[in-house]
Motif scaffolding. Structure first.
Motif, PDB file in Angstrom:
ATOM      1  N   ALA A   1      51.405  53.966  39.121  1.00  0.00           N
ATOM      2  CA  ALA A   1      49.972  53.801  39.380  1.00  0.00           C
ATOM      3  C   ALA A   1      49.614  54.276  40.783  1.00  0.00           C
ATOM      4  O   ALA A   1      48.621  54.987  40.971  1.00  0.00           O
ATOM      5  CB  ALA A   1      49.568  52.346  39.192  1.00  0.00           C
ATOM      6  N   VAL A   2      50.418  53.890  41.760  1.00  0.00           N
ATOM      7  CA  VAL A   2      50.148  54.304  43.143  1.00  0.00           C
ATOM      8  C   VAL A   2      50.241  55.820  43.273  1.00  0.00           C
ATOM      9  O   VAL A   2      49.386  56.466  43.895  1.00  0.00           O
ATOM     10  CB  VAL A   2      51.127  53.615  44.112  1.00  0.00           C
ATOM     11  CG1 VAL A   2      50.963  54.167  45.527  1.00  0.00           C
ATOM     12  CG2 VAL A   2      50.898  52.096  44.116  1.00  0.00           C
ATOM     13  N   VAL A   3      51.268  56.412  42.678  1.00  0.00           N
ATOM     14  CA  VAL A   3      51.436  57.872  42.743  1.00  0.00           C
ATOM     15  C   VAL A   3      50.270  58.578  42.057  1.00  0.00           C
ATOM     16  O   VAL A   3      49.695  59.538  42.599  1.00  0.00           O
ATOM     17  CB  VAL A   3      52.771  58.294  42.095  1.00  0.00           C
ATOM     18  CG1 VAL A   3      52.865  59.813  41.995  1.00  0.00           C
ATOM     19  CG2 VAL A   3      53.948  57.742  42.893  1.00  0.00           C
TER      20      VAL A   3
ATOM     21  N   PRO B   1      41.924  57.086  50.032  1.00  0.00           N
ATOM     22  CA  PRO B   1      40.887  56.067  49.794  1.00  0.00           C
ATOM     23  C   PRO B   1      41.100  55.322  48.477  1.00  0.00           C
ATOM     24  O   PRO B   1      40.892  54.111  48.400  1.00  0.00           O
ATOM     25  CB  PRO B   1      39.594  56.882  49.768  1.00  0.00           C
ATOM     26  CG  PRO B   1      39.890  58.079  50.610  1.00  0.00           C
ATOM     27  CD  PRO B   1      41.331  58.407  50.323  1.00  0.00           C
ATOM     28  N   GLY B   2      41.516  56.043  47.445  1.00  0.00           N
ATOM     29  CA  GLY B   2      41.772  55.398  46.168  1.00  0.00           C
ATOM     30  C   GLY B   2      42.935  54.424  46.244  1.00  0.00           C
ATOM     31  O   GLY B   2      42.880  53.328  45.666  1.00  0.00           O
ATOM     32  N   VAL B   3      43.989  54.792  46.952  1.00  0.00           N
ATOM     33  CA  VAL B   3      45.145  53.903  47.109  1.00  0.00           C
ATOM     34  C   VAL B   3      44.744  52.664  47.890  1.00  0.00           C
ATOM     35  O   VAL B   3      45.154  51.541  47.544  1.00  0.00           O
ATOM     36  CB  VAL B   3      46.309  54.637  47.804  1.00  0.00           C
ATOM     37  CG1 VAL B   3      47.456  53.674  48.096  1.00  0.00           C
ATOM     38  CG2 VAL B   3      46.798  55.799  46.950  1.00  0.00           C
TER      39      VAL B   3
ATOM     40  N   ARG C   1      42.544  45.382  45.975  1.00  0.00           N
ATOM     41  CA  ARG C   1      42.349  44.419  44.884  1.00  0.00           C
ATOM     42  C   ARG C   1      43.433  43.342  44.886  1.00  0.00           C
ATOM     43  O   ARG C   1      43.231  42.255  44.353  1.00  0.00           O
ATOM     44  CB  ARG C   1      42.313  45.145  43.540  1.00  0.00           C
ATOM     45  CG  ARG C   1      41.086  46.044  43.367  1.00  0.00           C
ATOM     46  CD  ARG C   1      41.028  46.661  41.993  1.00  0.00           C
ATOM     47  NE  ARG C   1      39.858  47.506  41.824  1.00  0.00           N
ATOM     48  CZ  ARG C   1      38.647  47.065  41.476  1.00  0.00           C
ATOM     49  NH1 ARG C   1      38.464  45.773  41.270  1.00  0.00           N
ATOM     50  NH2 ARG C   1      37.636  47.903  41.343  1.00  0.00           N
ATOM     51  N   LEU C   2      44.585  43.646  45.481  1.00  0.00           N
ATOM     52  CA  LEU C   2      45.639  42.636  45.611  1.00  0.00           C
ATOM     53  C   LEU C   2      45.277  41.581  46.648  1.00  0.00           C
ATOM     54  O   LEU C   2      45.893  40.504  46.679  1.00  0.00           O
ATOM     55  CB  LEU C   2      46.962  43.293  46.004  1.00  0.00           C
ATOM     56  CG  LEU C   2      47.749  44.004  44.911  1.00  0.00           C
ATOM     57  CD1 LEU C   2      48.970  44.682  45.513  1.00  0.00           C
ATOM     58  CD2 LEU C   2      48.176  43.024  43.826  1.00  0.00           C
ATOM     59  N   LEU C   3      44.328  41.884  47.505  1.00  0.00           N
ATOM     60  CA  LEU C   3      43.911  40.940  48.555  1.00  0.00           C
ATOM     61  C   LEU C   3      42.608  40.244  48.218  1.00  0.00           C
ATOM     62  O   LEU C   3      42.083  39.486  49.031  1.00  0.00           O
ATOM     63  CB  LEU C   3      43.777  41.685  49.892  1.00  0.00           C
ATOM     64  CG  LEU C   3      45.019  42.449  50.367  1.00  0.00           C
ATOM     65  CD1 LEU C   3      44.707  43.209  51.652  1.00  0.00           C
ATOM     66  CD2 LEU C   3      46.194  41.501  50.571  1.00  0.00           C
ATOM     67  N   LYS C   4      42.078  40.486  47.038  1.00  0.00           N
ATOM     68  CA  LYS C   4      40.798  39.909  46.624  1.00  0.00           C
ATOM     69  C   LYS C   4      41.023  38.475  46.163  1.00  0.00           C
ATOM     70  O   LYS C   4      41.204  38.194  44.977  1.00  0.00           O
ATOM     71  CB  LYS C   4      40.172  40.759  45.517  1.00  0.00           C
ATOM     72  CG  LYS C   4      38.748  40.393  45.139  1.00  0.00           C
ATOM     73  CD  LYS C   4      38.228  41.355  44.067  1.00  0.00           C
ATOM     74  CE  LYS C   4      36.845  40.979  43.588  1.00  0.00           C
ATOM     75  NZ  LYS C   4      35.821  41.104  44.615  1.00  0.00           N
ATOM     76  N   GLY C   5      41.032  37.564  47.129  1.00  0.00           N
ATOM     77  CA  GLY C   5      41.359  36.183  46.828  1.00  0.00           C
ATOM     78  C   GLY C   5      40.184  35.231  46.804  1.00  0.00           C
ATOM     79  O   GLY C   5      40.311  34.102  46.305  1.00  0.00           O
TER      80      GLY C   5
ATOM     81  N   PHE D   1      45.428  50.318  37.015  1.00  0.00           N
ATOM     82  CA  PHE D   1      45.239  51.727  36.649  1.00  0.00           C
ATOM     83  C   PHE D   1      44.729  51.909  35.224  1.00  0.00           C
ATOM     84  O   PHE D   1      43.750  52.618  34.991  1.00  0.00           O
ATOM     85  CB  PHE D   1      46.564  52.482  36.815  1.00  0.00           C
ATOM     86  CG  PHE D   1      46.455  53.961  36.577  1.00  0.00           C
ATOM     87  CD1 PHE D   1      45.967  54.806  37.564  1.00  0.00           C
ATOM     88  CD2 PHE D   1      46.835  54.520  35.362  1.00  0.00           C
ATOM     89  CE1 PHE D   1      45.856  56.175  37.345  1.00  0.00           C
ATOM     90  CE2 PHE D   1      46.736  55.878  35.128  1.00  0.00           C
ATOM     91  CZ  PHE D   1      46.241  56.713  36.125  1.00  0.00           C
ATOM     92  N   VAL D   2      45.391  51.277  34.255  1.00  0.00           N
ATOM     93  CA  VAL D   2      45.077  51.545  32.850  1.00  0.00           C
ATOM     94  C   VAL D   2      43.798  50.837  32.404  1.00  0.00           C
ATOM     95  O   VAL D   2      42.939  51.452  31.743  1.00  0.00           O
ATOM     96  CB  VAL D   2      46.257  51.136  31.945  1.00  0.00           C
ATOM     97  CG1 VAL D   2      45.894  51.343  30.477  1.00  0.00           C
ATOM     98  CG2 VAL D   2      47.502  51.944  32.296  1.00  0.00           C
ATOM     99  N   LEU D   3      43.667  49.560  32.696  1.00  0.00           N
ATOM    100  CA  LEU D   3      42.563  48.772  32.152  1.00  0.00           C
ATOM    101  C   LEU D   3      41.181  49.340  32.475  1.00  0.00           C
ATOM    102  O   LEU D   3      40.349  49.493  31.558  1.00  0.00           O
ATOM    103  CB  LEU D   3      42.664  47.321  32.627  1.00  0.00           C
ATOM    104  CG  LEU D   3      41.571  46.379  32.107  1.00  0.00           C
ATOM    105  CD1 LEU D   3      41.568  46.304  30.590  1.00  0.00           C
ATOM    106  CD2 LEU D   3      41.747  44.986  32.720  1.00  0.00           C
TER     107      LEU D   3
END
Length: 284
Positions: free
Chosen positions: A67-69, A78-80, A86-90, A154-156
């Motif tokens: 997904a990162v690649v 910017p996309g990365v 989103r991992l920090l969206k707490g 990535f997929v959803l």
């Protein structure tokens, strides 16, 4: 004499990625993960435990790594940054953390019900420290962060841009579940192949619940990662140790997952899987 600037053609791989990002992601995820896991199936008990653990980990982190690649190729830095953001969206509201904790109780409830009906009880000889270490490891570098940047990050959103939230979740689930197949062909008592179909059903349910959380929080991968880890941990430490006697507890757990998923779908609707927000289709 005309002097026009010629644009370099995209490579075949770049063209394929832009035209079929999800298809290419799924193909490479299966190919790379199964390549790492194949020795576990072939060697089984003769595989050194340390090497086996490394191969399991390497196969597990393939979805997020790809997904990162892919995001870097498609959207640049910017996309990365948005993907990792989103991992920090707490700050998503206490109720979502309560939902994570509540759903993590399904495995202990299933075990308790089967014990009341005469089923086997596990020998819980693990310590609190070991459980905490296992929980942290299951988040990172384990399966939670190792997978969720891929499946949900990535997929959803790409599937939801063309499908209802429920249909997108089911499509991911029917791919995500069988992806684990090599881990159920290693001859381990904790992964009996006779329960693999039930496991796939649980993964499909988990996919729907992950989408519910992802959409309902406005795209928080943090809450999805926590749910992934807390859902897996009780099964690992309470039901899997039953070995050949785990079927009643595991099947009860899967049944409870089906009930919980059905309630969520009825309450939120198939289109969005959320009563308060639109489905997340923003790409990283």
């Amino acid at each position: 004499m005309s002097t026009t600037t010629r644009r370099e053609p995209l490579s075949n791989s770049s063209t394929l990625l832009r035209r079929h990002p999800v298809g290419l992601f799924l193909a490479l995820t299966y190919a790379l993960s199964w390549a790492f896991w194949a020795p576990l199936v072939i060697l089984q008990d003769s595989m050194p435990k340390g090497l086996g653990a490394i191969l399991i980990l390497l196969g597990t982190v393939v979805p997020s790594t790809l997904a990162v690649v892919f995001v870097a190729k498609l959207h640049g830095r910017p996309g990365v940054r948005r993907l990792f953001g989103r991992l920090l969206k707490g700050r998503v509201g206490v109720r979502w953390y309560v939902a994570v904790i509540g759903l993590s109780l399904l495995a202990p409830i299933a075990l308790g019900l089967t014990i009341l009906l005469g089923g086997s009880r596990p020998a819980l000889d693990t310590t609190v420290v070991a459980v905490l270490i296992g929980f942290v490891f299951s988040i990172f570098p384990g399966s939670a962060v190792g997978e969720e940047l891929g499946w949900r990050g990535f997929v959803l959103p790409r599937l939801q841009s063309r499908q209802s939230a429920l249909r997108a979740s089911l499509l991911i689930g029917v791919v995500w579940g069988p992806w684990h197949l090599p881990l159920w062909l290693t001859g381990q008592e904790s992964h009996p192949i006779s329960l693999f179909a039930a496991f796939v059903v649980s993964v499909i349910c988990m996919s729907v619940l992950c989408t519910w959380m992802y959409n309902g929080t406005g795209g928080s991968l943090l809450i999805v990662v926590l749910f992934h880890a807390t859902a897996n941990l009780p099964v690992t430490i309470m039901i899997a140790p039953l070995g050949k006697d785990m079927a009643p507890s595991f099947l009860t757990f899967v049944g409870l997952m089906v009930v919980a998923t059905t309630v969520v779908v009825i309450a939120t609707g198939a289109a969005q899987l959320s009563r308060t927000r639109q489905k997340q289709v923003e790409l990283p």
